[in-house]
Design an enzyme around this catalytic site. Structure first.
Site: not given
Ligand code: IMP
Length: 199
Positions: A157, A185, A179, A159, A76, A15
């Site tokens: 994100g 996660r 959290k 949150d 993801d 990542t």
């Molecule tokens: P990706 O897994 O990197 O594709 O993330 C997808 C999107 O989901 C991110 O850009 C965040 O906007 C959102 N996201 C992923 N994990 C979290 C979290 O733990 N809290 C809030 N938003 C999240």
């Protein structure tokens, strides 16, 4: 295979999201050495072209394993909102466009929810682990709801607008430890660590 019971297992975490690295480092065992892409000297934006979290997670870990031959995992995550038919889902990062703006994504989400009484939602994380080229998948889910205005400065994100079930604060109003009591996660990573311990 290396067990993490008796020695250190080195794993690349595929990542570029430092928030995810920090969250996962806060929950893993000491004998698991997590290496970021940056630390591994890999400077790529791994594509997420698929329509499911699982396919994107698998694709990301495979790219890094093929490049390095080092055991690795990727994750993801998507936010599924019931009254939006599961949107933004697998498109969570790019909901409001390719620049992946957290603010614009929240803006779009809140405007789509105006007038909708059902604000239930969940975060879903899928982890793809590749050990010696063999894949194992892990999932973590956090149920909750989307509020009408942003609250809090922590996290990333969505949150600021997500309150997990059983809490009265948004993820962005919580410390990382708080959290982690609810987090999708954290649940997925716990399964990953238990699996590694069982090898
Ligand atoms: P990706 O897994 O990197 O594709 O993330 C997808 C999107 O989901 C991110 O850009 C965040 O906007 C959102 N996201 C992923 N994990 C979290 C979290 O733990 N809290 C809030 N938003 C999240």
């Amino acid at each position: 295979c290396q067990s993490i019971k008796n020695r250190t297992l080195k794993l690349i975490f595929a990542t570029n999201n430092q928030h995810k690295v920090d969250e996962i480092r806060s929950v893993i065992d000491k004998n698991l050495e997590l290496i970021t892409l940056q630390e591994a000297g890999i400077d790529i934006d791994i594509p997420e072209p698929y329509n499911t979290l699982k396919e994107n997670a698998s694709g990301k870990s495979k790219v890094i394993f093929d490049m390095t031959g080092i055991n690795c995992f990727s994750e993801d995550t998507g936010l599924e909102v019931d009254s939006l038919g599961g949107e933004p889902g697998v498109k969570s990062a790019r909901y409001a466009g390719d620049d992946r703006s957290f603010n614009a994504n929240i803006e779009k989400l809140l405007s789509k929810l105006v007038g909708k009484p059902d604000r239930s939602a969940r975060f879903k994380t899928v982890i793809s682990l590749l050990i010696d080229g063999r894949e194992t998948l892990f999932e973590g889910i956090c149920e909750g709801r989307i509020i009408t205005e942003r609250r809090g400065e922590q996290g990333f994100g969505y949150d600021p607008v997500f309150i997990p079930a059983g809490a009265d604060k948004t993820f962005a109003e919580m410390t990382m430890q708080e959290k982690n009591k609810f987090s999708h996660r954290k649940k997925a990573v716990e399964k990953l660590v238990a699996f590694l311990n069982s090898l």
